[in-house]
Design an enzyme around this catalytic site. Structure first.
Site, PDB file in Angstrom:
ATOM      1  N   HIS A  77       0.829  -1.203   0.000  1.00  0.00           N
ATOM      2  CA  HIS A  77       0.000   0.000   0.000  1.00  0.00           C
ATOM      3  C   HIS A  77       0.868   1.260   0.000  1.00  0.00           C
ATOM      4  CE1 HIS A  77      -3.218  -2.529   2.209  1.00  0.00           C
ATOM      5  NE2 HIS A  77      -3.741  -2.201   1.037  1.00  0.00           N
TER       6      HIS A  77
ATOM      7  N   CYS B  15      -2.703   0.275  10.096  1.00  0.00           N
ATOM      8  CA  CYS B  15      -3.819  -0.478   9.523  1.00  0.00           C
ATOM      9  C   CYS B  15      -4.748  -1.095  10.555  1.00  0.00           C
ATOM     10  CB  CYS B  15      -3.314  -1.526   8.547  1.00  0.00           C
ATOM     11  SG  CYS B  15      -2.080  -2.584   9.206  1.00  0.00           S
TER      12      CYS B  15
END
Ligand code: CIR
Length: 254
Positions: free
Chosen positions: A160, A247
């Site tokens: 990501h 996250c």
């Protein structure tokens, strides 16, 4: 008040999605302990932690960041790039409903919250294996009425955008320059990770403090030398599931 939504770590985590890492055994009890310590750390920084129960058949459901982008005015429920993770969205939408108007990314778009870096009214979105062009275009269209600009950023070699770059303070970014080009973020102060620690770019900035994995001592030293106030955590088992410190929570003010 600041809310931190988290989600219980399920034993199914051993079957998590993996893209750039080899599968290695995860000690689920230790992973749970580390996740609790993470939640305690959020609480110590004055976040009201709301832990959602783990979902059935959802190995990655603790990684709540990927499922929503929460801004002051609105929350976007994403359509994750790993289709097994679509099951995770209803519980996150239900948890956010009391606090924000909800908008959604729809097909054919995909977008993971881990690809979204918000800096004020500027939103950078990683063009990763998880987030596609339609996902970025939809986000841009949904957020334009609220005065946000959405800029696509190429990333390479990582899961990501926020594997490669995160914020350390109002004007400082922590960057792995092998995975993203630091220049795309404009004038902000850039701190590079230590080259021996490629995964060291994911830090969680909360007010005056940064939550940071203890696994990256050389980069940690750079943060400390730069005067950043850091709380370190051992999140080694969670890292085996390709997760970092951003996250595992959705943070927003109410
Ligand atoms: C996945 O591949 O989807 C999970 N195993 C890890 C997600 C980590 N999310 C994040 O960094 N935002």
């Amino acid at each position: 008040m600041r809310i931190a939504i988290t989600r219980e770590l399920s034993e199914a985590i051993v079957d998590c999605e993996l893209t750039h890492l080899e599968r290695v055994p995860i000690d689920v009890e230790l992973a749970r302990l580390q996740h609790h310590q993470y939640e305690d750390c959020l609480a110590s920084l004055d976040c009201a932690v709301q832990q959602l129960p783990a979902g059935r058949d959802m190995p990655d459901s603790l990684f709540v960041e990927d499922i929503a982008v929460v801004l002051d005015e609105v929350a976007i429920i994403t359509r994750p790039g790993a289709h097994r993770r679509w099951l995770e969205t209803p519980a996150i939408a239900a948890a956010l409903q009391p606090y924000r108007r909800l908008l959604r990314i729809g097909p054919p778009g995909t977008l993971d919250g881990g690809d979204v870096l918000q800096m004020g009214r500027q939103i950078f979105v990683g063009q990763s294996g998880r987030t596609n062009r339609s996902g970025i275009q939809q986000l841009r269209r949904l957020l334009k009425p609220f005065g946000y600009s959405v800029e696509a950023v190429p990333v390479q070699g990582c899961l990501h955008l926020k594997s490669a770059v995160t914020q350390l303070s109002e004007d400082t970014l922590l960057v792995n320059p092998d995975w993203v080009t630091p220049g795309v973020f404009g004038i902000h102060r850039i701190l590079e990770i230590h080259p021996s620690e490629p995964h060291a770019g994911n830090a969680l900035w909360i007010d005056q403090t940064v939550i940071y994995p203890s696994a990256y001592p050389a980069t940690l030293e750079r943060l400390q030398r730069a005067g950043i106030q850091v709380k370190t955590l051992d999140v080694s088992e969670i890292a085996k599931a390709e997760g970092g410190v951003t996250c595992c929570s959705l943070l927003f003010d109410v």
